[in-house]
Design a protein around this motif. Structure first.
Motif, short mmCIF file in Angstrom:
data_model
loop_
_atom_site.label_atom_id
_atom_site.label_comp_id
_atom_site.label_asym_id
_atom_site.label_seq_id
_atom_site.Cartn_x
_atom_site.Cartn_y
_atom_site.Cartn_z
N PHE A 22 0.57 -1.31 0.11
CA PHE A 22 0.16 -0.27 0.04
C PHE A 22 0.87 1.24 0.15
O PHE A 22 0.94 2.41 -0.83
CB PHE A 22 -0.61 -0.03 0.89
CG PHE A 22 -2.05 1.17 0.88
CD1 PHE A 22 -3.19 1.42 1.19
CD2 PHE A 22 -1.63 2.55 1.62
CE1 PHE A 22 -4.12 1.95 1.23
CE2 PHE A 22 -2.24 3.19 1.46
CZ PHE A 22 -3.81 3.08 1.50
N ASP A 54 -9.12 3.52 -5.15
CA ASP A 54 -8.81 2.44 -4.59
C ASP A 54 -7.81 2.41 -3.01
O ASP A 54 -8.39 1.62 -2.47
CB ASP A 54 -8.15 1.34 -5.55
CG ASP A 54 -8.87 0.76 -6.63
OD1 ASP A 54 -9.95 0.79 -6.63
OD2 ASP A 54 -8.39 0.61 -7.48
N LEU A 55 -6.93 2.79 -2.90
CA LEU A 55 -6.27 3.46 -1.66
C LEU A 55 -7.16 4.29 -0.90
O LEU A 55 -7.27 4.53 0.63
CB LEU A 55 -4.89 4.30 -1.38
CG LEU A 55 -3.76 3.14 -2.71
CD1 LEU A 55 -4.57 2.03 -3.90
CD2 LEU A 55 -2.98 4.46 -2.69
N LYS A 80 -11.30 -2.89 1.36
CA LYS A 80 -10.37 -2.44 0.34
C LYS A 80 -9.06 -1.53 2.11
O LYS A 80 -8.66 -1.24 2.05
CB LYS A 80 -10.53 -1.10 -0.47
CG LYS A 80 -10.92 -1.79 -2.15
CD LYS A 80 -11.03 -0.51 -2.73
CE LYS A 80 -11.60 -1.59 -4.18
NZ LYS A 80 -10.73 -2.25 -4.56
N LEU A 89 -5.98 -4.83 -3.96
CA LEU A 89 -6.54 -3.32 -3.65
C LEU A 89 -6.70 -3.05 -5.02
O LEU A 89 -7.73 -2.84 -5.53
CB LEU A 89 -5.59 -2.68 -3.53
CG LEU A 89 -4.78 -2.06 -2.23
CD1 LEU A 89 -3.64 -1.32 -1.83
CD2 LEU A 89 -6.02 -0.64 -0.82
#
Length: 227
Positions: A22, A54-55, A80, A89
């Motif tokens: 991440f 997505d983050l 997520k 993710l």
């Protein structure tokens, strides 16, 4: 000329492996000033796309109670929040396109899927390039003189076998105005339709003087002259 994806795509592609963390993803997104990366496996095949969207749930929703997430329709985002790698993710399957597809197809895919870029893949699914919205729009930077040449020489003369002198074609800022009298109404309409699909054409002003239709006489639904 019909531009294909390989004509406008970039072969300098920044991708990440499926095991990228991440933190690595977030750092590289910022470093390269992009909003998404293709995710590839060990063989270089595209298996998904990971984006800022997505983050973002980790920062925006972490700490919210599950009932709140469910009520907001965030079931997917809930997974997520705890994701730590690209594989967890990413959005999959990735929307991809081949290098020989027309640019218009790439534009339709980006529009319908609401994405800003498409990974370009070879027959084996390996990443070979990237095409963006601006790449798809680059066909509109084509010079008016090139458009004029294609309309008069390649289409009117080469495709429809008509005398270019029978037509007056002007092109300004990608807008094509075509005047004259085609041999038949059908030919005139086909020419105008073909011009609309020429790369770089923004609009077509049809100023043709159409002759009366020369449709064969029909009797009882059977065209005359067939028997």
């Amino acid at each position: 000329m019909n531009a294909t994806v390989k004509d406008v795509m970039s072969t300098h592609v920044i991708a990440i492996r499926e095991n990228a963390s991440f933190k690595e993803i977030a750092t590289r997104l910022r470093e390269h000033a992009v909003s998404a990366f293709p995710v590839i496996d060990k063989e270089g095949r595209v298996i998904g796309v990971v984006s800022e969207a997505d983050l973002l749930p980790k920062e925006a929703l972490e700490g919210d109670v599950p009932s709140v997430l469910h009520s907001l329709g965030h079931r997917r985002e809930e997974s997520k929040i705890t994701a730590t790698t690209a594989a967890d993710l990413m959005t999959k399957p990735a929307v991809t396109i081949g290098p020989d597809e027309p640019v218009s197809h790439a534009a339709r895919l980006m529009y319908s899927h609401r994405v800003k870029r498409l990974p370009v893949t070879g027959k084996d699914g390996q990443l070979i390039g990237i095409v963006t919205r601006s790449d798809a729009l680059s066909v509109y930077s084509r010079p008016d003189t090139d458009i004029h040449h294609e309309v008069t020489k390649d289409l009117i003369l080469g495709t429809f076998l008509c005398d270019p002198a029978s037509f007056k074609v002007t092109v300004k800022d990608g807008i094509v105005t075509i005047e004259g009298t085609p041999e038949t109404a059908w030919v005139g309409r086909d020419i105008v339709d073909a011009v609309r699909h020429v790369d770089g054409v923004v609009s077509v002003h049809d100023r043709l003087s159409y002759p009366p239709s020369n449709t064969p006489y029909y009797s009882s639904g059977v065209p005359s002259g067939l028997f």
